[in-house]
Write a protein that holds these residues in place. Structure first.
Motif, short mmCIF file in Angstrom:
data_model
loop_
_atom_site.label_atom_id
_atom_site.label_comp_id
_atom_site.label_asym_id
_atom_site.label_seq_id
_atom_site.Cartn_x
_atom_site.Cartn_y
_atom_site.Cartn_z
N VAL A 1 75.28 -4.85 11.55
CA VAL A 1 73.90 -4.35 11.56
C VAL A 1 72.96 -5.38 10.93
N LEU A 2 73.37 -5.98 9.82
CA LEU A 2 72.53 -7.00 9.19
C LEU A 2 72.34 -8.22 10.10
N GLY A 3 73.39 -8.59 10.81
CA GLY A 3 73.30 -9.74 11.70
C GLY A 3 72.41 -9.49 12.90
N VAL A 4 72.45 -8.29 13.43
CA VAL A 4 71.62 -7.96 14.59
C VAL A 4 70.14 -7.91 14.20
N ARG A 5 69.85 -7.59 12.97
CA ARG A 5 68.46 -7.48 12.52
C ARG A 5 67.82 -8.82 12.18
N THR A 6 68.58 -9.91 12.23
CA THR A 6 68.00 -11.22 11.92
C THR A 6 67.24 -11.78 13.12
N LYS A 7 66.51 -12.86 12.90
CA LYS A 7 65.69 -13.46 13.95
C LYS A 7 66.41 -14.59 14.68
N LYS A 8 67.42 -15.20 14.06
CA LYS A 8 68.10 -16.33 14.69
C LYS A 8 69.08 -15.84 15.75
N PRO A 9 68.97 -16.34 16.97
CA PRO A 9 69.89 -15.88 18.02
C PRO A 9 71.35 -16.26 17.76
N ARG A 10 71.59 -17.41 17.13
CA ARG A 10 72.97 -17.81 16.82
C ARG A 10 73.62 -16.84 15.85
N VAL A 11 72.88 -16.41 14.85
CA VAL A 11 73.42 -15.46 13.88
C VAL A 11 73.67 -14.11 14.54
N VAL A 12 72.77 -13.71 15.44
CA VAL A 12 72.93 -12.44 16.14
C VAL A 12 74.20 -12.47 17.00
N TRP A 13 74.38 -13.54 17.77
CA TRP A 13 75.57 -13.63 18.62
C TRP A 13 76.85 -13.75 17.81
N PHE A 14 76.83 -14.55 16.74
CA PHE A 14 78.00 -14.65 15.87
C PHE A 14 78.33 -13.30 15.27
N SER A 15 77.32 -12.59 14.83
CA SER A 15 77.53 -11.29 14.21
C SER A 15 78.11 -10.30 15.20
N ILE A 16 77.57 -10.27 16.40
CA ILE A 16 78.07 -9.33 17.40
C ILE A 16 79.51 -9.63 17.76
N ILE A 17 79.80 -10.89 18.04
CA ILE A 17 81.14 -11.25 18.51
C ILE A 17 82.16 -11.15 17.38
N ALA A 18 81.90 -11.82 16.26
CA ALA A 18 82.89 -11.88 15.18
C ALA A 18 83.13 -10.51 14.54
#
Length: 103
Positions: free
Chosen positions: A62-79
């Motif tokens: 949830v914290l990763g999806v709420r960030t603005k960086k697309p790399r962090v969002v994708w890493f958070s979703i996948i990992a």
């Protein structure tokens, strides 16, 4: 010199992964005062610890999806999704093993 908001989900994922490995290998890492499992074969303590770590992966997702960086969002979703599914499977297997070993 704190950690930026965008990097907190990645750090939380790494810390939770390290905690899962410590709980999984606790009997091998700390053989003298091990409680994972104890003499009776009770697995409730590792089950609850893995459940807390599993909930932490959801929080990191949830914290990763709420960030603005697309790399962090994708890493958070996948990992976090992969780690959540794998740890949920391990919890299921430990719960079955705990149920079988109960008298």
């Amino acid at each position: 010199m704190g950690i930026s908001k965008e990097n907190k989900p990645i750090l939380l994922t790494v810390i939770l992964l390290a905690a899962a490995f410590v709980v999984f290998f606790a009997n091998w890492l700390f053989p003298q005062n091990s409680i994972f499992p104890n003499e009776t074969g009770d697995l409730t303590i590792p089950l609850w610890l893995f459940f807390a770590i599993d909930a932490g992966f959801i929080v990191a997702l949830v914290l990763g999806v709420r960030t603005k960086k697309p790399r962090v969002v994708w890493f958070s979703i996948i990992a976090n999704s992969i780690f959540f599914i794998l740890l949920s499977g391990l919890i299921f297997l430990l719960a079955i093993a705990n149920g079988i070993s109960e008298p």
